[in-house]
Scaffold this active site. Structure first.
Site, PDB file in Angstrom:
ATOM      1  N   CYS A   5      -5.784 -14.884 -36.607  1.00  0.00           N
ATOM      2  CA  CYS A   5      -6.106 -14.306 -35.322  1.00  0.00           C
ATOM      3  C   CYS A   5      -4.929 -14.372 -34.388  1.00  0.00           C
ATOM      4  O   CYS A   5      -3.925 -14.995 -34.658  1.00  0.00           O
ATOM      5  CB  CYS A   5      -7.228 -15.114 -34.699  1.00  0.00           C
ATOM      6  SG  CYS A   5      -8.465 -15.589 -35.872  1.00  0.00           S
ATOM      7  N   ARG A  45      -2.911  -8.556 -34.278  1.00  0.00           N
ATOM      8  CA  ARG A  45      -3.130  -9.655 -35.224  1.00  0.00           C
ATOM      9  C   ARG A  45      -4.548  -9.668 -35.784  1.00  0.00           C
ATOM     10  O   ARG A  45      -4.821 -10.341 -36.774  1.00  0.00           O
ATOM     11  CB  ARG A  45      -2.880 -10.986 -34.527  1.00  0.00           C
ATOM     12  CG  ARG A  45      -1.423 -11.332 -34.441  1.00  0.00           C
ATOM     13  CD  ARG A  45      -1.269 -12.674 -33.789  1.00  0.00           C
ATOM     14  NE  ARG A  45       0.060 -13.183 -33.976  1.00  0.00           N
ATOM     15  CZ  ARG A  45       0.407 -14.040 -34.938  1.00  0.00           C
ATOM     16  NH1 ARG A  45      -0.490 -14.501 -35.783  1.00  0.00           N
ATOM     17  NH2 ARG A  45       1.641 -14.452 -35.051  1.00  0.00           N
ATOM     18  N   TRP A  93      -9.548 -11.751 -36.724  1.00  0.00           N
ATOM     19  CA  TRP A  93      -9.614 -10.998 -37.974  1.00  0.00           C
ATOM     20  C   TRP A  93     -10.442 -11.867 -38.911  1.00  0.00           C
ATOM     21  O   TRP A  93     -10.007 -12.924 -39.348  1.00  0.00           O
ATOM     22  CB  TRP A  93      -8.214 -10.778 -38.538  1.00  0.00           C
ATOM     23  CG  TRP A  93      -8.176  -9.897 -39.753  1.00  0.00           C
ATOM     24  CD1 TRP A  93      -8.085  -8.534 -39.786  1.00  0.00           C
ATOM     25  CD2 TRP A  93      -8.209 -10.304 -41.124  1.00  0.00           C
ATOM     26  NE1 TRP A  93      -8.073  -8.084 -41.071  1.00  0.00           N
ATOM     27  CE2 TRP A  93      -8.146  -9.140 -41.920  1.00  0.00           C
ATOM     28  CE3 TRP A  93      -8.309 -11.549 -41.765  1.00  0.00           C
ATOM     29  CZ2 TRP A  93      -8.159  -9.174 -43.311  1.00  0.00           C
ATOM     30  CZ3 TRP A  93      -8.324 -11.578 -43.165  1.00  0.00           C
ATOM     31  CH2 TRP A  93      -8.244 -10.399 -43.914  1.00  0.00           C
ATOM     32  N   ASN A 120      -7.607 -20.634 -35.194  1.00  0.00           N
ATOM     33  CA  ASN A 120      -6.961 -19.678 -36.082  1.00  0.00           C
ATOM     34  C   ASN A 120      -6.702 -20.414 -37.392  1.00  0.00           C
ATOM     35  O   ASN A 120      -6.104 -21.479 -37.375  1.00  0.00           O
ATOM     36  CB  ASN A 120      -5.643 -19.218 -35.438  1.00  0.00           C
ATOM     37  CG  ASN A 120      -4.839 -18.306 -36.344  1.00  0.00           C
ATOM     38  OD1 ASN A 120      -5.353 -17.805 -37.343  1.00  0.00           O
ATOM     39  ND2 ASN A 120      -3.588 -18.078 -35.999  1.00  0.00           N
ATOM     40  N   GLY A 121      -7.167 -19.879 -38.503  1.00  0.00           N
ATOM     41  CA  GLY A 121      -6.946 -20.541 -39.789  1.00  0.00           C
ATOM     42  C   GLY A 121      -8.264 -20.765 -40.514  1.00  0.00           C
ATOM     43  O   GLY A 121      -9.249 -20.078 -40.248  1.00  0.00           O
ATOM     44  N   GLU A 503       6.389   1.877 -51.734  1.00  0.00           N
ATOM     45  CA  GLU A 503       6.230   1.687 -50.291  1.00  0.00           C
ATOM     46  C   GLU A 503       5.609   2.941 -49.652  1.00  0.00           C
ATOM     47  O   GLU A 503       4.736   2.834 -48.782  1.00  0.00           O
ATOM     48  CB  GLU A 503       7.594   1.350 -49.668  1.00  0.00           C
ATOM     49  CG  GLU A 503       7.642   1.327 -48.146  1.00  0.00           C
ATOM     50  CD  GLU A 503       6.737   0.289 -47.480  1.00  0.00           C
ATOM     51  OE1 GLU A 503       6.102  -0.515 -48.186  1.00  0.00           O
ATOM     52  OE2 GLU A 503       6.647   0.321 -46.241  1.00  0.00           O
ATOM     53  N   LYS A 507       2.060   2.843 -47.578  1.00  0.00           N
ATOM     54  CA  LYS A 507       1.904   3.327 -46.201  1.00  0.00           C
ATOM     55  C   LYS A 507       0.710   4.284 -46.118  1.00  0.00           C
ATOM     56  O   LYS A 507      -0.083   4.220 -45.190  1.00  0.00           O
ATOM     57  CB  LYS A 507       3.163   4.064 -45.709  1.00  0.00           C
ATOM     58  CG  LYS A 507       4.351   3.204 -45.408  1.00  0.00           C
ATOM     59  CD  LYS A 507       4.256   2.431 -44.104  1.00  0.00           C
ATOM     60  CE  LYS A 507       3.744   1.044 -44.299  1.00  0.00           C
ATOM     61  NZ  LYS A 507       4.600   0.018 -44.824  1.00  0.00           N
ATOM     62  N   GLU A 510      -2.675   2.422 -46.476  1.00  0.00           N
ATOM     63  CA  GLU A 510      -3.104   1.511 -45.410  1.00  0.00           C
ATOM     64  C   GLU A 510      -3.394   2.208 -44.105  1.00  0.00           C
ATOM     65  O   GLU A 510      -4.282   1.767 -43.383  1.00  0.00           O
ATOM     66  CB  GLU A 510      -2.135   0.337 -45.231  1.00  0.00           C
ATOM     67  CG  GLU A 510      -0.760   0.702 -44.766  1.00  0.00           C
ATOM     68  CD  GLU A 510       0.148  -0.520 -44.665  1.00  0.00           C
ATOM     69  OE1 GLU A 510      -0.340  -1.636 -44.484  1.00  0.00           O
ATOM     70  OE2 GLU A 510       1.366  -0.335 -44.763  1.00  0.00           O
ATOM     71  N   HIS A 526       4.105   7.705 -70.164  1.00  0.00           N
ATOM     72  CA  HIS A 526       3.404   6.650 -70.910  1.00  0.00           C
ATOM     73  C   HIS A 526       1.956   6.507 -70.451  1.00  0.00           C
ATOM     74  O   HIS A 526       1.313   5.511 -70.756  1.00  0.00           O
ATOM     75  CB  HIS A 526       4.156   5.328 -70.773  1.00  0.00           C
ATOM     76  CG  HIS A 526       5.558   5.406 -71.279  1.00  0.00           C
ATOM     77  ND1 HIS A 526       5.864   5.476 -72.624  1.00  0.00           N
ATOM     78  CD2 HIS A 526       6.744   5.489 -70.623  1.00  0.00           C
ATOM     79  CE1 HIS A 526       7.178   5.575 -72.775  1.00  0.00           C
ATOM     80  NE2 HIS A 526       7.726   5.593 -71.568  1.00  0.00           N
ATOM     81  N   LYS A 629      -2.059  -7.925 -38.776  1.00  0.00           N
ATOM     82  CA  LYS A 629      -0.601  -7.906 -38.867  1.00  0.00           C
ATOM     83  C   LYS A 629      -0.054  -9.133 -39.590  1.00  0.00           C
ATOM     84  O   LYS A 629       0.891  -9.049 -40.345  1.00  0.00           O
ATOM     85  CB  LYS A 629      -0.023  -7.838 -37.449  1.00  0.00           C
ATOM     86  CG  LYS A 629       1.489  -7.762 -37.396  1.00  0.00           C
ATOM     87  CD  LYS A 629       1.988  -6.444 -37.950  1.00  0.00           C
ATOM     88  CE  LYS A 629       3.497  -6.330 -37.935  1.00  0.00           C
ATOM     89  NZ  LYS A 629       3.938  -5.246 -38.841  1.00  0.00           N
TER      90      LYS A 629
HETATM   91  C1  F6R Z   1       2.455  -3.243 -44.993  1.00  0.00           C
HETATM   92  C2  F6R Z   1       2.587  -4.563 -44.431  1.00  0.00           C
HETATM   93  C3  F6R Z   1       2.287  -5.750 -45.279  1.00  0.00           C
HETATM   94  C4  F6R Z   1       3.306  -6.857 -45.027  1.00  0.00           C
HETATM   95  C5  F6R Z   1       2.912  -8.128 -45.781  1.00  0.00           C
HETATM   96  C6  F6R Z   1       3.895  -9.253 -45.547  1.00  0.00           C
HETATM   97  O1  F6R Z   1       2.779  -2.256 -44.071  1.00  0.00           O
HETATM   98  O2  F6R Z   1       2.919  -4.712 -43.280  1.00  0.00           O
HETATM   99  O3  F6R Z   1       2.248  -5.407 -46.625  1.00  0.00           O
HETATM  100  O4  F6R Z   1       4.564  -6.414 -45.413  1.00  0.00           O
HETATM  101  O5  F6R Z   1       1.636  -8.544 -45.370  1.00  0.00           O
HETATM  102  O6  F6R Z   1       3.976  -9.594 -44.198  1.00  0.00           O
HETATM  103  P1  F6R Z   1       5.194 -10.417 -43.637  1.00  0.00           P
HETATM  104  O7  F6R Z   1       6.414  -9.585 -43.778  1.00  0.00           O
HETATM  105  O8  F6R Z   1       4.876 -10.691 -42.201  1.00  0.00           O
HETATM  106  O9  F6R Z   1       5.281 -11.671 -44.448  1.00  0.00           O
END
Ligand code: F6R
Length: 634
Positions: A5, A45, A93, A120-121, A503, A507, A510, A526, A629
């Site tokens: 959070c 977050r 979250w 948080n946790g 990647e 994107k 997500e 394959h 995030k």
């Molecule tokens: C995708 C994304 C996630 C982060 C992953 C690692 O757009 O943002 O896949 O890359 O959760 O997060 P960090 O870099 O904060 O360890």
């Protein structure tokens, strides 16, 4: 039922002009304003629910609502909080359990209405603790693990009459990861926090102080911050900050200046943070390169405080990371192996520990993390260090946990990344990996200084080239808008284009909720080629025709193979590459660059594509569903 959070706290004097005596009818107190503004900044977050508690008179007042923070705002307008000297706020979250009003934080402890707590946790041993409390007659208002801590704290307060001492007495019984913040009506001048494995930083004001899960929580008010370590308890009052360990020893925390611009956490006229952050990529790469060369052009990484002799002796590199950061690691592997001739593996951090990897003092573990708080990555780093490996962290967040727990850190200077989907941090991570690779190559004598210098010059030229890609964004935006109803998109690449393809797919999944997959183009025949059907959209990342071996022609053959089976081919190719035109529905040209650096350009149209497609679908690109995030639980 723990959560990951955003958390924020404020303590100060009651607002100017407002009565010092709490008055339930007064509105707009500074405590409420600051905590609410912090929650807005931290909403990235987590956004399942949000809530605030303030100390108001003989009681603690709580407002909390499920859903995005606008719901809490409506609640605060309908039922304003009183003038207060201290407040705590939480945006959630949910890891388990429904995101309901009851499960939203803050949670009350005890029955006198005087104490509230946010968490948080995850408190892993919450079940036996809850059973014990219930057996003792405590009634629970939620299904969260967090409420256990609230009731334990209320009981401890009843014995000690002091929130700090009470906090110290309960943390010993809690297992797992947590940051806890609490207020009590009998001590209205303070907020007490405890930290184990989850993030918490202190913001220093004048006559007021702050706490936040990251500096974004209070960056509007102060740039001076204190780092907290593991297993520490902090007590903030308007004029003091006191830190002790869980064992009660006094600690002097390290103070640092936050150089992130407050404006960097605003949208600056862009429709979304994601779009803004995509446009900040030239600067993110340039700033990551900044100050890392000597006037004569040699690479220096002053922050890499690991004995050079040790760096010369390493015989293996393992990159650990998750998600987008792991794709940055995959790009890094090609560069590091090519430049340094050190065997390099890339492993998802959450898999790493469990396969019992072979590590020793000659292994360099490189963790990559934007937030510096990703629990999976942190655990991988801890495991690696326990096994005697040296750990370098590539990280975007100063003062965060992963760099604190590593032997050395190379900061990516991308600035705060607010959109949940990572963009500019990814480019900055790749850039930092290149710097690490070149530094090792220089140090170990794999490359002469002039060779390193030439690659650095190529890197210095990249920001302007990214700008060119951004200036030409309209073509890819139009493609995206035309594909609003697409159900599935495939992405193909080879060599460094392979992680770019993955990647690109991530994107799209997500933020646009479209099924997407990234493949190594050579793997297609394959199996996955069976997926290709009439009209299937396929992005292909084509390497430079001036690059190595026959890679270019092989990828061009791959385009033909899918096209022959009905695919709609969307090709990303180097400027001037005419050979792909005949096989592409659309060619998106990007400027020329050395093959190993090409991901810094090739991924940009894919980011723009996803962002525009999600926007066209009317989705919230900054806060996609089910995501948060900073993933601070395992
Ligand atoms: C995708 C994304 C996630 C982060 C992953 C690692 O757009 O943002 O896949 O890359 O959760 O997060 P960090 O870099 O904060 O360890």
């Amino acid at each position: 039922m723990g959560d990951m959070c955003g958390i924020v706290a404020y303590v100060g004097k009651p607002a100017n002009g407002a009565s010092a005596k709490p008055d339930a009818s007064a509105q707009g107190t500074r405590a409420v304003e600051v905590v609410y503004a912090g929650l807005e900044r931290l909403e990235y977050r987590g956004y399942d629910s949000a809530g605030i508690a303030v100390v108001g008179g003989d009681a603690v007042e709580v407002r909390k609502k499920s859903g995005k923070i606008v719901n809490l705002k409506a609640e605060l307008t309908a039922d304003p909080l009183p003038v207060a000297s201290a407040g705590i706020g939480h945006t959630r979250w949910a890891t388990h359990g429904a995101p309901t009003d009851a499960n939203a934080h803050p949670h009350r402890g005890g029955t006198d209405g005087k104490l509230a707590l946010i968490h948080n946790g995850i408190i892993e041993n919450y079940a036996p603790l809850r059973a014990q409390l219930e057996a003792g007659g405590v009634e629970f208002a939620s299904q969260t693990d967090s409420e256990v801590a609230a009731h334990l704290l209320a009981k401890a307060y009843a014995k000690t009459g002091d929130l700090t001492t009470a906090m110290q007495s309960i943390v010993a019984n809690l297992e797992g990861a947590f940051t806890l913040l609490a207020v009590h009506a009998d001590q209205p001048d303070r907020v007490v926090g405890a930290r184990r494995n989850s993030p918490l930083v202190v913001g220093l004001g004048e006559g007021e102080n702050y706490l936040g899960s990251d500096v974004a929580a209070f960056i509007d008010y102060t740039r001076e911050a204190l780092e907290l370590g593991q297993d520490e308890i902090v007590t903030i009052t308007p004029d003091s900050v006191e830190v002790i360990t869980f064992a009660g020893e006094s600690v002097t925390p390290r103070q640092y200046h936050v150089d992130w611009d407050a404006a960097a956490a605003q949208k600056d006229g862009y429709p979304s943070f994601m779009e803004k952050e995509i446009h900040e990529q030239p600067k993110a790469v340039a700033d990551t390169l900044l100050g890392r060369t000597t006037p004569s052009g040699e690479l220096k990484l002053d922050e890499l405080h690991i004995d050079p002799a040790l760096l010369r002796s390493i015989d293996k590199i393992i990159v650990v990371a998750c998600g987008t950061a792991a794709y940055a690691g995959q790009v890094a592997r090609y560069a590091i192996e090519h430049w340094c001739r050190i065997p390099t593996e890339v492993e998802l951090a959450h898999e790493f520990r469990y396969r019992d990897p072979v590590l020793n003092s000659k292994t360099l573990v490189v963790s990559i993390s934007q937030s510096g708080e990703t629990m999976d990555t942190l655990m991988a780093v801890r495991h690696a260090r326990e096994q005697g490996a040296k750990c370098v962290s590539i990280c975007n967040t100063r003062g965060s946990t992963i760099p604190r727990e590593s032997d050395a850190v190379i900061y990516t200077n991308a600035g705060p990344e607010i959109a949940v989907a990572s963009t500019k941090a990814f480019l900055a991570q790749i850039t930092a990996c290149y710097l690490l690779g070149l530094f090792l190559a220089q140090l170990r004598g794999n490359k002469y200084a002039d060779e390193v210098g030439r690659i650095l010059e190529d890197l210095q030229a990249i920001p302007a080239k990214i700008q060119t890609v951004l200036d030409n964004a309209e073509q890819v935006k139009q493609i995206a808008r035309d594909m609003e109803s697409t159900q599935s998109v495939l992405f193909l690449g080879r060599h460094v284009g392979y992680p770019v393809a993955m990647e690109g797919a991530l994107k799209l999944k997500e933020i646009a909720y479209i099924h997407a997959e990234g493949f190594a183009a050579g793997e297609l025949k394959h199996g996955p080629i069976a997926l290709i059907d009439e009209g299937q959209a396929v992005f292909v990342i084509v390497p430079s025709p001036h690059g190595r071996d026959s890679l270019h022609s092989k990828v061009v053959s791959n385009i033909q193979e899918v096209r022959a089976r009905g695919a709609r081919t969307l090709v990303i190719a180097e400027e001037g590459d005419e050979s792909v035109k005949a096989y592409a529905e659309e060619v998106i040209y990007v400027p020329k660059s050395p093959s190993l650096l090409a991901p810094l350009l090739g991924v940009v149209p894919l980011q723009i594509f996803s962002c525009e497609l999600a926007t066209a679908k009317g989705l919230d690109v900054d806060q996609p569903r089910n995501l948060a995030k900073s993933v601070t639980v395992e």
